[in-house]
Design a protein around this motif. Structure first.
Motif, PDB file in Angstrom:
ATOM      1  N   MET A   1      14.585  79.799  70.704  1.00 24.65           N
ATOM      2  CA  MET A   1      13.430  79.619  71.569  1.00 24.65           C
ATOM      3  C   MET A   1      13.610  80.370  72.886  1.00 24.65           C
ATOM      4  N   PHE A   2      14.844  80.369  73.403  1.00 23.42           N
ATOM      5  CA  PHE A   2      15.076  81.028  74.683  1.00 23.42           C
ATOM      6  C   PHE A   2      14.853  82.536  74.596  1.00 23.42           C
ATOM      7  N   ASN A   3      15.131  83.132  73.421  1.00 21.51           N
ATOM      8  CA  ASN A   3      14.879  84.573  73.258  1.00 21.51           C
ATOM      9  C   ASN A   3      13.391  84.877  73.372  1.00 21.51           C
ATOM     10  N   PHE A   4      12.578  84.011  72.807  1.00 20.45           N
ATOM     11  CA  PHE A   4      11.129  84.170  72.891  1.00 20.45           C
ATOM     12  C   PHE A   4      10.667  84.099  74.348  1.00 20.45           C
ATOM     13  N   PHE A  39       9.866  84.335  91.903  1.00 22.90           N
ATOM     14  CA  PHE A  39      10.638  83.116  91.641  1.00 22.90           C
ATOM     15  C   PHE A  39      10.835  82.913  90.147  1.00 22.90           C
ATOM     16  N   ILE A  40       9.774  83.055  89.380  1.00 22.87           N
ATOM     17  CA  ILE A  40       9.872  82.873  87.929  1.00 22.87           C
ATOM     18  C   ILE A  40      10.832  83.897  87.339  1.00 22.87           C
ATOM     19  N   ASN A  46      17.670  79.227  84.999  1.00 23.64           N
ATOM     20  CA  ASN A  46      18.191  78.005  85.622  1.00 23.64           C
ATOM     21  C   ASN A  46      17.239  76.838  85.434  1.00 23.64           C
ATOM     22  N   MET A  47      15.961  77.103  85.561  1.00 29.39           N
ATOM     23  CA  MET A  47      14.971  76.026  85.394  1.00 29.39           C
ATOM     24  C   MET A  47      14.979  75.492  83.971  1.00 29.39           C
ATOM     25  N   LEU A  48      15.075  76.384  82.998  1.00 27.20           N
ATOM     26  CA  LEU A  48      15.081  75.944  81.598  1.00 27.20           C
ATOM     27  C   LEU A  48      16.403  75.296  81.218  1.00 27.20           C
ATOM     28  N   GLY A  49      17.494  75.784  81.797  1.00 22.75           N
ATOM     29  CA  GLY A  49      18.801  75.243  81.483  1.00 22.75           C
ATOM     30  C   GLY A  49      19.063  73.889  82.126  1.00 22.75           C
ATOM     31  N   ASN A  50      18.467  73.652  83.283  1.00 24.68           N
ATOM     32  CA  ASN A  50      18.674  72.403  84.027  1.00 24.68           C
ATOM     33  C   ASN A  50      17.354  71.896  84.606  1.00 24.68           C
ATOM     34  N   PRO A  51      16.380  71.619  83.765  1.00 29.82           N
ATOM     35  CA  PRO A  51      15.051  71.271  84.284  1.00 29.82           C
ATOM     36  C   PRO A  51      15.021  70.018  85.153  1.00 29.82           C
ATOM     37  N   TYR A  85      11.920  69.843  74.484  1.00 27.42           N
ATOM     38  CA  TYR A  85      12.294  71.078  73.796  1.00 27.42           C
ATOM     39  C   TYR A  85      13.330  71.883  74.566  1.00 27.42           C
ATOM     40  N   LEU A  86      13.646  71.450  75.780  1.00 27.66           N
ATOM     41  CA  LEU A  86      14.589  72.200  76.607  1.00 27.66           C
ATOM     42  C   LEU A  86      15.996  71.652  76.489  1.00 27.66           C
TER      43      LEU A  86
END
Length: 86
Positions: A1-4, A39-40, A46-51, A85-86
């Protein structure tokens, strides 16, 4: 999912960010748009890894009061919807 997600972010433009914001009834100023886009691009991993560690309040000075309120609501909505999902 992260590759997408990574492919999407790598190809994302400021116009994509602006269109999404407008679809949520958020009219960003040029400075707000630039801040959000940069920012994005810089922080999405980081946001996806540690939401749960992301503190949106730290960025409220980068937006008008009205826009920050709307952005916070959108962020909370999407966090609730996709955090499993994260």
């Amino acid at each position: 999912m992260f590759n997408f997600i990574e492919r999407y972010i790598n190809n994302m433009t400021k116009d994509d960010v602006n269109k999404f914001a407008l679809s949520k009834n958020i009219e960003l100023s040029e400075n707000e748009l630039t801040f959000t886009y940069e920012f994005i691009k810089k922080n999405y991993k980081n946001m996806l890894g540690n939401p749960k560690l992301f503190d949106i309040e730290r960025y409220k000075n980068n937006y008008s009061k009205e826009n920050f309120s709307k952005i916070t609501k959108v962020y909370q909505e999407y966090f609730q919807r996709y955090s499993n999902y994260l």
